[in-house]
Write a protein that holds these residues in place. Structure first.
Motif, mmCIF file in Angstrom:
data_model
loop_
_atom_site.group_PDB
_atom_site.id
_atom_site.type_symbol
_atom_site.label_atom_id
_atom_site.label_comp_id
_atom_site.label_asym_id
_atom_site.label_seq_id
_atom_site.Cartn_x
_atom_site.Cartn_y
_atom_site.Cartn_z
ATOM 1 N N ALA A 254 0.388 9.418 -4.395
ATOM 2 C CA ALA A 254 0.809 10.742 -3.908
ATOM 3 C C ALA A 254 1.525 10.617 -2.567
ATOM 4 O O ALA A 254 1.391 9.624 -1.853
ATOM 5 C CB ALA A 254 -0.401 11.658 -3.772
ATOM 6 N N ASP A 255 2.293 11.656 -2.223
ATOM 7 C CA ASP A 255 3.001 11.671 -0.940
ATOM 8 C C ASP A 255 1.999 11.629 0.206
ATOM 9 O O ASP A 255 0.991 12.353 0.207
ATOM 10 C CB ASP A 255 3.843 12.945 -0.812
ATOM 11 N N VAL A 256 2.296 10.823 1.210
ATOM 12 C CA VAL A 256 1.350 10.635 2.309
ATOM 13 C C VAL A 256 1.308 11.845 3.238
ATOM 14 O O VAL A 256 0.344 12.008 3.996
ATOM 15 C CB VAL A 256 1.699 9.348 3.084
ATOM 16 N N CYS B 19 1.495 6.751 -0.952
ATOM 17 C CA CYS B 19 0.377 5.852 -0.688
ATOM 18 C C CYS B 19 -0.319 5.523 -2.005
ATOM 19 O O CYS B 19 -0.541 6.409 -2.842
ATOM 20 C CB CYS B 19 -0.613 6.509 0.274
ATOM 21 N N PHE B 20 -0.688 4.258 -2.174
ATOM 22 C CA PHE B 20 -1.293 3.808 -3.426
ATOM 23 C C PHE B 20 -2.760 3.417 -3.271
ATOM 24 O O PHE B 20 -3.286 2.668 -4.093
ATOM 25 C CB PHE B 20 -0.493 2.627 -3.991
ATOM 26 N N SER C 175 0.809 -1.211 0.000
ATOM 27 C CA SER C 175 0.000 0.000 0.000
ATOM 28 C C SER C 175 0.847 1.267 0.000
ATOM 29 O O SER C 175 0.395 2.316 -0.450
ATOM 30 C CB SER C 175 -0.919 0.004 1.227
ATOM 31 N N PHE C 176 2.080 1.176 0.530
ATOM 32 C CA PHE C 176 2.963 2.326 0.648
ATOM 33 C C PHE C 176 4.339 1.958 0.109
ATOM 34 O O PHE C 176 4.720 0.781 0.065
ATOM 35 C CB PHE C 176 3.111 2.749 2.118
ATOM 36 N N ILE D 22 -9.930 14.898 1.860
ATOM 37 C CA ILE D 22 -9.144 13.892 1.138
ATOM 38 C C ILE D 22 -8.496 12.940 2.137
ATOM 39 O O ILE D 22 -8.508 11.715 1.976
ATOM 40 C CB ILE D 22 -8.087 14.555 0.242
ATOM 41 N N GLY D 23 -7.927 13.517 3.196
ATOM 42 C CA GLY D 23 -7.294 12.685 4.221
ATOM 43 C C GLY D 23 -8.288 11.777 4.913
ATOM 44 O O GLY D 23 -8.007 10.600 5.172
#
Length: 376
Positions: free
Chosen positions: A298-300, A290-291, A2-3, A312-313
Motif C-alpha cells: 500500500a501507499d506509504v 511499502c511491502f 522494502s519500498f 496501522i501506522g
C-alpha cells in the motif's frame, strides 16, 4: 526491497534463524542482551503480538500498563515485558526524594514491581539539567541494592546534553552505578533533535563502562547501539520516543490531520508523518509503496488521523524496527558500528533516489549527514 523507488540494501531485514528463547526474567543482563525493546503505550495489546520474541521485548508505559501486563503475558508468554514506573513521567526528583516509592522501602518497591514485570526499574523522578546533587542522591540509594533484576533509571532533562560539563557529570554517575542504567531524556519535543545533543548522546554511550539502555529513543537509539548501548527501547509514536516534563500540558491541535501517524522509512533512516509525505513529497508525484507485513504494497502516505489508521501506522513502525534490528543480533560492538555506518551511507544514497522520482531536491536530515555519518 522494502519500498518502491528507494532502496538501502543495508537496512533489509535479515532472516532470523534464532532458536526459541526463554524469557530471562529477573536477570537484567541476560534479558537485555541481543534484544530490541519497543516502548508500548496506547496500542500495547495490538503491538505485542508483532514483536519478535527471540530478539525483542516490550516496555509498557502509561496509566494502564500494570493492568495490561497479565492479559498481554497470557497471549504472548515468550515476550519479555517490563513496566516503566510512573515516576519517570510524573515525579520531579529532589535530593531528599529522588524516588517516588509505592512501598515502604526502595527494595520493597522493586519487589512489588517484580510481581508483574520481568525486570524492576528504580522509580526515579525527573532530574533537572545540572542538578548533580539529586542525580548523585539517586545513585547512592540505587547502589545500596544487591539485586540482579534491577535497572537504575535516569530520566534526565534534555539540557543535560547541551552542556559539556553536564555530559561529563552524567557519564561519571553512570559509570559509578552498580546496576545497569536505563537512560531517557525529557523534552516537550525531540530531546535529541539538535546536532550538539546528538553528538553528546553518542559520547555518553562511547564513554559508559556499565551497560546502558537507550530508553524512549527514536532512531538515535541505533547510533547508541553502535557505540556501546546494551539495548535500545524505541516507541512507535512520538510521545513514546521521549519523556514529557512532569508538568507538561499539551495544547489543542489546530489541524486534526496533524494527528496522522509518523511512518518509519527504514531505507532513509527517517520517520516522516504521513500527512507531510502527502502534502510535501507526493502532492505532484506518485507515492511510494511499502511491502512490510502491515502495509503489503500500500501507499506509504495513505494513513490519516483516525485512531484505527494511526494504529496501522504504529504497527508498521513496530515490524520495521524489528526488521532494521534483525541484522544486529549476535554482533559485537565493532561489527555493529560497521553495520550502522553502512546503513547510514545507504540512507544518504536513498535521498537522490527519491529526488529523482520527485523531480526536485530534498533537504537531508542534518543529524544523519553530519553526526551519524561521521566516524566516532
Amino acid at each position: 526491497m522494502s519500498f518502491t523507488v528507494i532502496d538501502n540494501p543495508n537496512t533489509a531485514p535479515s532472516p532470523l534463524a534464532i532458536a526459541p528463547r526463554a524469557v530471562e526474567t529477573g536477570d537484567a543482563i541476560a534479558l537485555l542482551t541481543d534484544r530490541q525493546f519497543h516502548v508500548a503505550g496506547r496500542n500495547m495489546r495490538g503491538e505485542a503480538p508483532l514483536i519478535q520474541t527471540s530478539s525483542g521485548g516490550a516496555i509498557l508505559v502509561g496509566e494502564d500498563a500494570v493492568a495490561n501486563v497479565a492479559p498481554i503475558r497470557a497471549a504472548n508468554p515468550d515476550l519479555p515485558l517490563i513496566v516503566e514506573p510512573g515516576s519517570l513521567r510524573k515525579h520531579l526528583a529532589t535530593g531528599a526524594q529522588p524516588f517516588q516509592l509505592s512501598a515502604a522501602t526502595l527494595n520493597d518497591d522493586l519487589d512489588q514491581q517484580r510481581g508483574y514485570s520481568d525486570l524492576a526499574i528504580t522509580p526515579t523522578g525527573q532530574i533537572r539539567a545540572g542538578d548533580s546533587g539529586t542525580l548523585k542522591a539517586a545513585l547512592r540509594e540505587a547502589n545500596k541494592l544487591d539485586r540482579t533484576d534491577t535497572l537504575f533509571a535516569i530520566p534526565a532533562y534534555a539540557g543535560w546534553l547541551s552542556d559539556d560539563q553536564y555530559v561529563k557529570q552524567l557519564i561519571a554517575v553512570i559509570n559509578r552505578s552498580v546496576n545497569p542504567v536505563l537512560l531517557a531524556f525529557i523534552d516537550g519535543h525531540n530531546p535529541v533533535g539538535s546536532m550538539k545533543r546528538a553528538r553528546a548522546y553518542r559520547h555518553i554511550f562511547q564513554e559508559a563502562t556499565v551497560p546502558v539502555v537507550a530508553h524512549r529513543a527514536d532512531l538515535v537509539g541505533f547510533d547508541a547501539l553502535a557505540h556501546g548501548a546494551i539495548a535500545t527501547a524505541i516507541g512507535s509514536y512520538p510521545s513514546t520516543r521521549r519523556l514529557n516534563p512532569f508538568d507538561h500540558r499539551g495544547g489543542p491541535v489546530s489541524d486534526i490531520e496533524e494527528m496522522s501517524p509518523h511512518m518509519l522509512l527504514t531505507d532513509m533512516l527517517r520517520i516522516v508523518r504521513s500527512l507531510y509525505m502527502r502534502r510535501e513529497w507526493f502532492a505532484g508525484a506518485a507515492p511510494i509503496q511499502c511491502f512490510c507485513v502491515i502495509c503489503r504494497g500500500a501507499d506509504v502516505d495513505r494513513l490519516h488521523w483516525d485512531e484505527s489508521e494511526r494504529r496501522i501506522g504504529h504497527n508498521h513502525n513496530v515490524v520495521n524496527l524489528d526488521g532494521l534490528y534483525s541484522s544486529y543480533v549476535g554482533l559485537g560492538i565493532s561489527a555493529r558500528r560497521a553495520l550502522w555506518a553502512n546503513q547510514v551511507q545507504g540512507a544518504l544514497d536513498a535521498y537522490p533516489q527519491l529526488e529523482s522520482h520527485l523531480g526536485r531536491s530534498l533537504p537531508v536530515d542534518p543529524i544523519l549527514e553530519k553526526v551519524w555519518a561521521k566516524a566516532s
